[in-house]
Design an enzyme around this catalytic site. Structure first.
Site, short mmCIF file in Angstrom:
data_model
loop_
_atom_site.label_atom_id
_atom_site.label_comp_id
_atom_site.label_asym_id
_atom_site.label_seq_id
_atom_site.Cartn_x
_atom_site.Cartn_y
_atom_site.Cartn_z
N SER A 121 12.32 -11.94 -25.76
CA SER A 121 12.55 -13.00 -24.75
C SER A 121 12.63 -14.57 -24.81
O SER A 121 11.64 -14.98 -25.73
CB SER A 121 11.55 -13.11 -23.60
OG SER A 121 12.73 -13.26 -22.13
N LYS A 173 9.56 -4.20 -22.26
CA LYS A 173 11.05 -5.74 -21.72
C LYS A 173 12.20 -5.23 -22.03
O LYS A 173 12.35 -5.20 -20.33
CB LYS A 173 11.93 -5.87 -23.56
CG LYS A 173 13.09 -6.69 -23.49
CD LYS A 173 12.37 -8.47 -23.02
CE LYS A 173 13.64 -9.05 -22.97
NZ LYS A 173 14.74 -8.89 -23.85
N GLU A 180 13.13 -9.45 -14.52
CA GLU A 180 14.17 -11.24 -13.84
C GLU A 180 15.50 -10.87 -13.01
O GLU A 180 15.74 -11.72 -12.49
CB GLU A 180 14.24 -11.62 -15.09
CG GLU A 180 15.46 -12.58 -16.08
CD GLU A 180 16.02 -12.41 -17.17
OE1 GLU A 180 17.22 -12.00 -17.54
OE2 GLU A 180 15.13 -12.52 -18.00
#
Length: 302
Positions: A121, A173, A180
């Site tokens: 990221s 992730k 997010e």
């Protein structure tokens, strides 16, 4: 330390550039000559085939794969499996599904080749700010690649680490990206409500700046929101179409598989899908139903 970077899109190129700046030797390979040349301009050594990648590196080799998830990654790793030797290392730094990464680890293990899945990221800012790296695989191999991770991370002791066995890096992730989605959706909705309060004449870019300091909701995403609003407060040049990388979908699927409620992430994903419906037949049908049962007015297309 030396390694090869397979895939020189914007993020791969930035990572290669950061590694070169940290004193590492990087061999760059991509399908387009333009990408290879851009990498060479940044200080890497360019080659034109995977065979040349393997020939250019001393054993044990380290190869970082940074290509789109799915078939592209499958094809690269399967070809590398036939070219590399026992003791070599393959790192998948893309957005692969963690189940694919577990399969890739088994494929390479059968040939004595080590594998790490590295959720990455940082986006376009990683070149200057560093990358957050979530790594899955053998502890010994992670330690062997420590100089690479320390260079790519925001600091040698911050922003990176081994999170578990093969597949764990890309799993973490995936969840990161699902979170997010929810954070981005909440910011977007809040600013939209303020925009709708016309009588106050709220200046959204100024409010974003106020929230950036001392506020409970201050974050990097808010920093980027403020930047976008400062550049174009009305966002008039941007089409309301929101893409997704697939990881939000995978996160929702995992939540369902494990009977874990995740309404915010799920709804954030659904809002992205709704943004792409130019026809929006369901909204038209809702309006028609209201007209049918209650005589409510419908807006006609001009």
């Amino acid at each position: 330390m030396e390694l090869a970077m397979i895939g020189l899109g914007r993020m791969g190129l930035n990572m290669a550039t950061r590694l070169v700046g940290g004193g590492h030797r990087v061999i760059g390979f991509a399908r387009s000559q333009e990408s290879i040349q851009a990498a060479m301009n940044a200080g890497t050594e360019g080659v034109r085939s995977l065979e040349q990648v393997v020939q250019a590196l001393k054993a044990p080799r380290a190869i970082w794969v940074m290509v789109p998830a799915g078939k592209a990654t499958d094809d690269v790793i399967e070809k590398l499996a036939g070219l590399l030797e026992k003791g070599d290392i393959v790192i998948d730094g893309g957005n692969s599904n963690y189940k694919d990464s577990m399969r890739h680890a088994e494929l390479l293990k059968a040939r004595g080749i080590h594998f790490l899945d590295c959720g990455t990221s940082g986006g376009v800012w990683g070149l200057s700010e560093g990358y957050s790296l979530m790594i899955g695989g053998e502890k010994r191999i992670v330690e062997q690649m420590r100089p690479i991770f320390e260079t790519l991370a925001p600091a040698a002791d911050k922003g990176w680490g081994r999170v578990g066995p093969h597949g764990a890096g890309h799993f973490v992730k995936m969840i990161h990206n699902g979170i997010e989605y929810g954070m981005m959706q909440a910011l977007a909705e809040g600013f939209n409500i303020m925009k709708a309060k016309k009588e106050f004449g709220l200046n959204l870019d100024e409010i974003a700046e106020i929230w950036r300091y001392g506020s409970v909701v201050r974050s990097w995403l808010l920093d980027l929101t403020a930047r976008a609003l400062k550049d174009d407060p009305s966002l008039s040049d941007i089409k309301p179409w929101v893409e997704d990388s697939g990881e939000g979908r995978w996160t929702v699927a995992e939540a369902i598989d494990h009977d874990v409620p995740a309404p915010i992430i799920t709804l954030a994903l659904q809002m992205r899908l709704a943004s792409r419906d130019d026809e929006n037949f369901s909204a038209r049908l809702l309006a028609a139903m209201r007209n049918q049962f209650g005589g409510h007015d419908v807006k006609k297309v001009n």
